[in-house]
Design an enzyme around this catalytic site. Structure first.
Site, mmCIF file in Angstrom:
data_model
loop_
_atom_site.group_PDB
_atom_site.id
_atom_site.type_symbol
_atom_site.label_atom_id
_atom_site.label_comp_id
_atom_site.label_asym_id
_atom_site.label_seq_id
_atom_site.Cartn_x
_atom_site.Cartn_y
_atom_site.Cartn_z
ATOM 1 N N LYS A 70 -18.647 -1.770 2.555
ATOM 2 C CA LYS A 70 -17.207 -1.603 2.357
ATOM 3 C C LYS A 70 -16.958 -1.428 0.867
ATOM 4 O O LYS A 70 -17.331 -2.288 0.062
ATOM 5 C CB LYS A 70 -16.456 -2.831 2.885
ATOM 6 C CG LYS A 70 -14.974 -2.903 2.460
ATOM 7 C CD LYS A 70 -14.238 -4.109 3.053
ATOM 8 C CE LYS A 70 -12.844 -4.265 2.449
ATOM 9 N NZ LYS A 70 -12.079 -5.412 2.997
ATOM 10 N N LYS B 111 -0.239 -7.946 -0.056
ATOM 11 C CA LYS B 111 -0.673 -9.330 -0.235
ATOM 12 C C LYS B 111 0.274 -10.076 -1.163
ATOM 13 O O LYS B 111 0.995 -9.453 -1.947
ATOM 14 C CB LYS B 111 -2.065 -9.356 -0.885
ATOM 15 C CG LYS B 111 -3.185 -8.847 -0.020
ATOM 16 C CD LYS B 111 -4.512 -8.913 -0.761
ATOM 17 C CE LYS B 111 -5.648 -8.386 0.085
ATOM 18 N NZ LYS B 111 -5.944 -9.202 1.278
ATOM 19 N N ARG C 19 -12.107 -2.666 7.859
ATOM 20 C CA ARG C 19 -12.628 -2.243 9.155
ATOM 21 C C ARG C 19 -12.274 -0.786 9.443
ATOM 22 O O ARG C 19 -12.981 -0.101 10.180
ATOM 23 C CB ARG C 19 -12.116 -3.181 10.257
ATOM 24 C CG ARG C 19 -10.630 -3.218 10.400
ATOM 25 C CD ARG C 19 -10.143 -4.447 11.153
ATOM 26 N NE ARG C 19 -10.227 -5.670 10.344
ATOM 27 C CZ ARG C 19 -9.872 -6.882 10.786
ATOM 28 N NH1 ARG C 19 -9.422 -7.033 12.034
ATOM 29 N NH2 ARG C 19 -9.964 -7.916 10.006
HETATM 30 N N1 BES Z 1 -10.363 -7.869 1.477
HETATM 31 C C1 BES Z 1 -9.678 -8.690 2.391
HETATM 32 C C2 BES Z 1 -10.453 -9.941 2.791
HETATM 33 C C3 BES Z 1 -10.768 -10.918 1.699
HETATM 34 C C4 BES Z 1 -9.983 -12.043 1.511
HETATM 35 C C5 BES Z 1 -11.884 -10.757 0.896
HETATM 36 C C6 BES Z 1 -10.302 -12.960 0.533
HETATM 37 C C7 BES Z 1 -12.208 -11.676 -0.079
HETATM 38 C C8 BES Z 1 -11.416 -12.789 -0.261
HETATM 39 C C9 BES Z 1 -9.386 -7.902 3.662
HETATM 40 O O1 BES Z 1 -9.162 -6.550 3.493
HETATM 41 C C10 BES Z 1 -8.137 -8.477 4.254
HETATM 42 O O2 BES Z 1 -7.123 -8.354 3.638
HETATM 43 N N2 BES Z 1 -8.256 -9.067 5.433
HETATM 44 C C11 BES Z 1 -7.149 -9.627 6.100
HETATM 45 C C12 BES Z 1 -7.271 -9.265 7.560
HETATM 46 C C13 BES Z 1 -6.047 -9.573 8.361
HETATM 47 C C14 BES Z 1 -4.892 -8.695 7.908
HETATM 48 C C15 BES Z 1 -6.356 -9.327 9.815
HETATM 49 C C16 BES Z 1 -7.189 -11.150 5.901
HETATM 50 O O3 BES Z 1 -8.261 -11.720 5.872
HETATM 51 O O4 BES Z 1 -6.128 -11.721 5.756
HETATM 52 ZN ZN ZN Z 2 -10.056 -5.700 1.863
HETATM 53 MN MN MN Z 3 -7.151 -6.126 3.029
#
Ligand code: BES
Ligand code: ZN
Ligand code: MN
Length: 495
Positions: free
Chosen positions: A265, A277, A351
């Site tokens: 990724k 975020k 994903r």
């Molecule tokens: N890159 C983030 C996940 C992440 C979080 C990596 C903290 C490293 C540290 C990923 O793209 C993300 O935002 N995931 C979401 C998924 C959700 C929207 C289903 C998450 O984990 O909140």
């Molecule tokens: Zn991410």
């Molecule tokens: Mn994300």
């Protein structure tokens, strides 16, 4: 920092310090330790007998030689119990020792290697020494910080005369090559997103390919449109930066070898997109390309060590930004392989880009596919910064991943990917939706990816917790850990 190997000469060594491992069991004093102890008139024994230094893991003790040997200092470095000595303890010890020496402001060190040291231990010592001294300081201009001037420049492994010099050199060399791949991954992950756009990431991959003789192909935006990477393009459409798809290829001499594909990724910055975020800690999302970093770092090592397996490294790289052109919650996109995806949350973008990459992967007819992705915050809740979540469709490949992870001490923990979880990613309007039902977030990510990883054995490693903020080990600094490089190299070498 530079590691060299030299035979003998504990008494004549010119280095600032001789650092020597000491086990907790006095019966297991190595020959070099006895030689140095004798030269010092038994002062090491004395210290041990008094209990002032016991050899306990991650403890050290300084001795000043007052001309008894050429080196002015000796650093005793605890290795712990003989019967518990593992390669991981060697890494921990080496990391602790080199940091102690660096913090003293010393420039070079010599390390006697007893005949008993195995190639794995010598490799581990070299590897961990380099990993422990890593600092990401390329954006610091000042010389005002005294600590920053401290640089350990060289380490000399001193072997015993009947120790095979060639074996020690080869093991140290392996350690160096593998460490350098890991350091490259750290540099990429630590790099701010304005210094590492998808285009710049692709250029770095090209430079690695150039230097190590790998094949390399980069798809730009126009090529991605032509080839139908629509899901990657959907994530990229909110950004002023163009996406890139990176293909690195290592082909061994001869024919008929298995193909392994490594997929990373490569989100060079993840704002969340329209599902934006919160502000606190968002800057850390510059490392959302740590899966890509691990793949590129591993490919660099593979290009140098030349294992007998064909290895393809793939990276789907883009920013995830909110803007007037950004993809929106509710949008439906068609992935490379033709499945449709309802994007319910634009922050579940990893994903999405992986869906295209995993679709593209099938053409290589791989015997194993490993993807690495900082995919979910949920994996940090589950496993902390200690282990990556491992999910997959093939027990044999999973066993290989676990075995490699065990050897390199890059921990993985398997989470289930039963069909029962498929329900959560069913969409009302498309083939699949990009989020689950709010429970088991890491598994929902895996259940989504499983729909695209069809036709080959596959393991997904969710490295959101291990790529950053690991800090437990003496050889892993704050920030990027470089997690995955050593594991992938081990996996490929053991294949
Ligand atoms: N890159 C983030 C996940 C992440 C979080 C990596 C903290 C490293 C540290 C990923 O793209 C993300 O935002 N995931 C979401 C998924 C959700 C929207 C289903 C998450 O984990 O909140
Ligand atoms: Zn991410
Ligand atoms: Mn994300």
């Amino acid at each position: 920092m530079n590691i060299t190997v030299k035979t003998g000469g504990f008494n004549q060594e010119q280095s600032d310090v001789i650092a020597i491992g000491v086990l907790e069991n006095p019966d297991f004093y190595s020959a070099p330790l006895q030689t140095i102890d004798q030269a010092l008139g038994g002062r090491i024994r004395e210290r041990m007998n008094l209990g002032d230094f016991t050899g306990k893991l991650k403890t050290t003790s300084w001795l000043y030689t007052n001309g008894a040997i050429t080196a002015p200092r000796v650093l005793l470095v605890g290795l712990g119990e003989y019967h518990d000595l593992t390669t991981e303890k060697v890494r921990q010890t080496a990391g602790h020792a080199v940091r102690t020496i660096r913090d003293m402001g010393l420039r070079n060190a010599a390390v006697p290697m007893p005949n008993e040291a195995t190639p794995e231990m010598i490799q581990a010592a070299a590897e961990a020494s380099l990993l422990a001294l890593y600092q990401f300081d390329e954006h610091k201009t000042g010389n005002d910080d005294e600590d920053e001037k401290k640089k350990l420049e060289s380490i000399t492994f001193l072997t015993e005369s009947d120790h095979s010099q060639a074996m020690v050199e080869a093991a140290a060399q392996r350690g160096e090559v593998i460490a350098n791949g890991t350091l490259l991954a750290r540099d990429l992950s630590n790099q701010p997103a304005n210094y590492l756009t998808p285009t710049q990431l692709a250029e770095k991959a090209e430079a690695v390919a150039e230097a190590t003789g790998l094949g390399c192909e980069i798809f730009d935006k126009a090529t991605l449109e032509e080839k139908g990477f629509r899901t990657l393009l959907a994530v990229a459409q909110g950004s002023a930066e163009e996406p890139r798809f990176i293909i690195l290829e290592y082909t061994p001499d001869g024919e008929g070898q298995d193909t392994v594909v490594l997929v990373g990724k490569g989100i060079t910055f993840d704002t969340g997109g329209i599902s934006i975020k919160g502000g606190s800690g968002m800057h850390e999302m510059k490392h959302d390309m740590s899966g890509a970093a691990a793949v590129i770092g591993a490919m660099q090592v593979i290009g140098q060590l030349k294992p007998n397996v064909r290895v393809i490294g793939l990276v789907a790289a883009t920013e995830n930004m909110p803007s007037g052109t950004a993809v929106k919650p509710g949008d439906v996109v068609t992935s490379y392989g033709g499945k449709t995806i309802e994007i319910l949350n634009t922050d579940a973008e990893g994903r999405l880009v992986l869906a295209d990459a995993l679709g593209w992967t099938a053409q290589y007819n791989p015997k194993g596919v490993i993807d690495l992705a900082t995919l979910t915050g949920a994996v940090i809740g589950t496993l902390g910064h200690i282990a990556a979540g491992a999910l997959g469709t093939d027990p044999e490949l999973m066993a290989k991943v676990k075995s490699a992870a065990e050897k390199t001490h890059e921990r993985v923990w398997e989470l289930p990917l039963w069909d029962d979880y498929d329900e959560a990613v069913k969409s009302k309007v498309a083939d699949v939706q990009n989020i689950g039902d709010g429970t088991a977030g890491t598994i929902a990510g895996g259940a989504f990816l499983k729909k695209f990883a069809e036709g080959y054995p596959w393991v997904h490693l969710d490295i959101a917790g291990t790529a950053w903020g690991m800090k437990g080990a003496t050889y892993i600094p704050e920030g990027a850990s470089g997690y995955g490089v050593r594991l992938l190299v081990q996996l490929v070498e053991d294949w």
